[in-house]
Enzyme design. Structure first.
Site, PDB file in Angstrom:
ATOM      1  N   ARG A 135      -3.499  -9.479 -20.141  1.00  0.00           N
ATOM      2  CA  ARG A 135      -4.486  -9.519 -21.454  1.00  0.00           C
ATOM      3  C   ARG A 135      -4.262  -8.470 -22.351  1.00  0.00           C
ATOM      4  O   ARG A 135      -4.751  -8.194 -23.164  1.00  0.00           O
ATOM      5  CB  ARG A 135      -5.866  -9.092 -20.463  1.00  0.00           C
ATOM      6  CG  ARG A 135      -5.896  -7.564 -19.983  1.00  0.00           C
ATOM      7  CD  ARG A 135      -7.227  -7.438 -18.931  1.00  0.00           C
ATOM      8  NE  ARG A 135      -8.482  -7.435 -19.956  1.00  0.00           N
ATOM      9  CZ  ARG A 135      -8.611  -6.479 -20.723  1.00  0.00           C
ATOM     10  NH1 ARG A 135      -7.817  -5.129 -20.789  1.00  0.00           N
ATOM     11  NH2 ARG A 135      -9.828  -5.988 -21.351  1.00  0.00           N
TER      12      ARG A 135
ATOM     13  N   ASP B  34     -10.758  -0.423 -24.261  1.00  0.00           N
ATOM     14  CA  ASP B  34     -11.200  -0.353 -22.832  1.00  0.00           C
ATOM     15  C   ASP B  34     -10.924   0.873 -22.271  1.00  0.00           C
ATOM     16  O   ASP B  34     -10.153   1.730 -22.689  1.00  0.00           O
ATOM     17  CB  ASP B  34     -10.245  -1.519 -22.076  1.00  0.00           C
ATOM     18  CG  ASP B  34     -10.715  -2.868 -22.513  1.00  0.00           C
ATOM     19  OD1 ASP B  34     -11.862  -3.097 -22.569  1.00  0.00           O
ATOM     20  OD2 ASP B  34      -9.681  -3.846 -22.507  1.00  0.00           O
TER      21      ASP B  34
ATOM     22  N   GLU C   6       1.697  -8.160   8.615  1.00  0.00           N
ATOM     23  CA  GLU C   6       1.934  -6.596   9.106  1.00  0.00           C
ATOM     24  C   GLU C   6       3.072  -6.183   7.871  1.00  0.00           C
ATOM     25  O   GLU C   6       3.249  -5.158   7.634  1.00  0.00           O
ATOM     26  CB  GLU C   6       2.991  -6.468  10.339  1.00  0.00           C
ATOM     27  CG  GLU C   6       1.937  -6.411  11.446  1.00  0.00           C
ATOM     28  CD  GLU C   6       0.752  -5.502  11.260  1.00  0.00           C
ATOM     29  OE1 GLU C   6       1.213  -4.179  10.906  1.00  0.00           O
ATOM     30  OE2 GLU C   6      -0.515  -5.826  11.521  1.00  0.00           O
TER      31      GLU C   6
ATOM     32  N   PRO D  66       0.759  -1.139   0.110  1.00  0.00           N
ATOM     33  CA  PRO D  66      -0.136   0.113  -0.136  1.00  0.00           C
ATOM     34  C   PRO D  66       0.763   1.191   0.069  1.00  0.00           C
ATOM     35  O   PRO D  66       0.258   2.404  -0.283  1.00  0.00           O
ATOM     36  CB  PRO D  66      -0.838  -0.179   1.408  1.00  0.00           C
ATOM     37  CG  PRO D  66      -0.196  -1.194   2.047  1.00  0.00           C
ATOM     38  CD  PRO D  66       0.776  -2.038   1.275  1.00  0.00           C
TER      39      PRO D  66
HETATM   40  N1  SAH Z   1       1.478  -2.517   7.538  1.00  0.00           N
HETATM   41  C1  SAH Z   1       1.331  -2.547   6.092  1.00  0.00           C
HETATM   42  C2  SAH Z   1       0.331  -3.468   5.380  1.00  0.00           C
HETATM   43  C3  SAH Z   1       0.538  -4.842   5.329  1.00  0.00           C
HETATM   44  S1  SAH Z   1      -0.786  -5.406   4.554  1.00  0.00           S
HETATM   45  C4  SAH Z   1       1.202  -1.074   5.940  1.00  0.00           C
HETATM   46  O1  SAH Z   1       0.214  -0.508   6.563  1.00  0.00           O
HETATM   47  O2  SAH Z   1       1.830  -0.527   4.959  1.00  0.00           O
HETATM   48  C5  SAH Z   1      -0.040  -6.964   4.249  1.00  0.00           C
HETATM   49  C6  SAH Z   1       0.501  -7.273   2.864  1.00  0.00           C
HETATM   50  O3  SAH Z   1      -0.752  -7.017   1.634  1.00  0.00           O
HETATM   51  C7  SAH Z   1       1.466  -6.156   2.189  1.00  0.00           C
HETATM   52  O4  SAH Z   1       2.695  -6.411   2.784  1.00  0.00           O
HETATM   53  C8  SAH Z   1       1.271  -6.064   0.669  1.00  0.00           C
HETATM   54  O5  SAH Z   1       2.313  -7.050   0.138  1.00  0.00           O
HETATM   55  C9  SAH Z   1      -0.317  -6.363   0.609  1.00  0.00           C
HETATM   56  N2  SAH Z   1      -1.021  -5.309   0.384  1.00  0.00           N
HETATM   57  C10 SAH Z   1      -1.912  -4.825   1.039  1.00  0.00           C
HETATM   58  N3  SAH Z   1      -2.530  -3.741   0.655  1.00  0.00           N
HETATM   59  C11 SAH Z   1      -2.081  -3.408  -0.653  1.00  0.00           C
HETATM   60  C12 SAH Z   1      -2.415  -2.450  -1.681  1.00  0.00           C
HETATM   61  N4  SAH Z   1      -3.257  -1.649  -1.634  1.00  0.00           N
HETATM   62  N5  SAH Z   1      -1.590  -2.594  -2.734  1.00  0.00           N
HETATM   63  C13 SAH Z   1      -0.670  -3.879  -2.770  1.00  0.00           C
HETATM   64  N6  SAH Z   1      -0.440  -4.527  -2.068  1.00  0.00           N
HETATM   65  C14 SAH Z   1      -1.219  -4.345  -0.737  1.00  0.00           C
END
Ligand code: SAH
Length: 258
Positions: free
Chosen positions: A154, A169, A116, A88
């Protein structure tokens, strides 16, 4: 396109990738997918790939050692790898990113975090890119990896039955797609816009362009902001404004009362 996915939940990836268009893409050799279980790279008898965080607090953290070992093993096999960590905190993944991924000749390695996240030293020790699929937090990187692979695959020429469909698209241009209809011609009092049955290719092209612009204007006006429109698009947009901004684009689908 070769993609390797490193994950604690390999069935999650294999299951989703064994359906529909992405499955066909693999059968036809457009996509070569390898899924690796990170637990296979642990050296403790319990195959633990996560541990409690230093400093305390809740949640578990994915250990660095299995990830480093998995990447080392992969690099022995594949010299040219591009490591992608769904996160994220990453750059926003868009249609442009999907295009770049689909054209990349390197092996794309998706390293899926869970819990986490991954020990920060993985981020520091590997030259990896972080990509986010949106401003929300998921339980793991598996769904984001699937989203990114799907969006890229795709776009490989030959994967979709009709090579033109990807071009039409939403977001190929910063424009949403036009509405689509299939048989029957009438259902629950709603008809297919007659122009689509007319066989007049130019009229259909113009109608679709106008409805794509209308969709964008109504649903995502931000995409039209600061955009230089072609003369035709400007004309069509003026027509849309004259129709009244909230005239439903599909008004012509209402069946005439008999
Ligand atoms: N503690 C982290 C979130 C961990 S979520 C933070 O707040 O930044 C667990 C895993 O889910 C992450 O390591 C990532 O690989 C994935 N993930 C969660 N949300 C995501 C998103 N919006 N985009 C891409 N990967 C995501």
């Amino acid at each position: 396109m070769r993609c390797d996915v490193l994950t604690l939940f390999p069935d999650f990836i294999s299951g989703a990738m064994s359906q529909s268009i992405v499955k066909r893409a693999q059968d036809k050799g457009f996509l070569c997918l390898h899924v690796h279980n990170l637990r296979d790279y642990t050296d403790d008898p319990h195959r633990m790939a996560d541990d409690a965080p230093y400093g305390g607090g809740g949640g578990m953290v994915m250990k660095a050692a299995p990830v480093f070992q998995a990447i080392d093993a992969l690099r022995e096999e594949e010299k040219d790898v591009r490591i992608i960590i769904p996160s994220p905190q990453g750059r926003p993944f868009t249609q442009k990113t999907a295009e770049a991924f689909s054209q990349d000749t390197r092996t794309l390695v998706f390293l899926c975090g869970h819990y986490e996240g991954i020990d920060e030293r993985v981020h520091l020790g590997l030259s990896a890119e972080e990509w986010s699929i949106g401003d929300y937090v998921l339980t793991g990187g598996e769904l984001p990896a699937l989203v990114m692979i799907d969006a890229a695959v795709r776009l490989i020429p030959g994967v979709l039955g009709d090579p033109l469909s990807a071009l039409q698209d939403s977001f190929t241009e910063p424009l949403l797609d036009f509405p689509h209809f299939t048989r029957p011609e009438g259902i629950r009092g709603l008809r297919v816009p007659p122009i689509l049955l007319s066989g007049n290719h130019e009229a259909i092209r113009r109608w679709r362009r106008k409805e794509a612009l209308r969709n964008t204007y109504m649903k995502r006006p931000d995409l039209l902001q600061d955009r230089l429109l072609s003369q035709e698009d400007q004309r069509l947009l003026n027509e849309i404004l004259q129709d009244g901004p909230f005239t439903p684009g599909l008004a012509q689908t209402q069946e005439e009362p008999s």
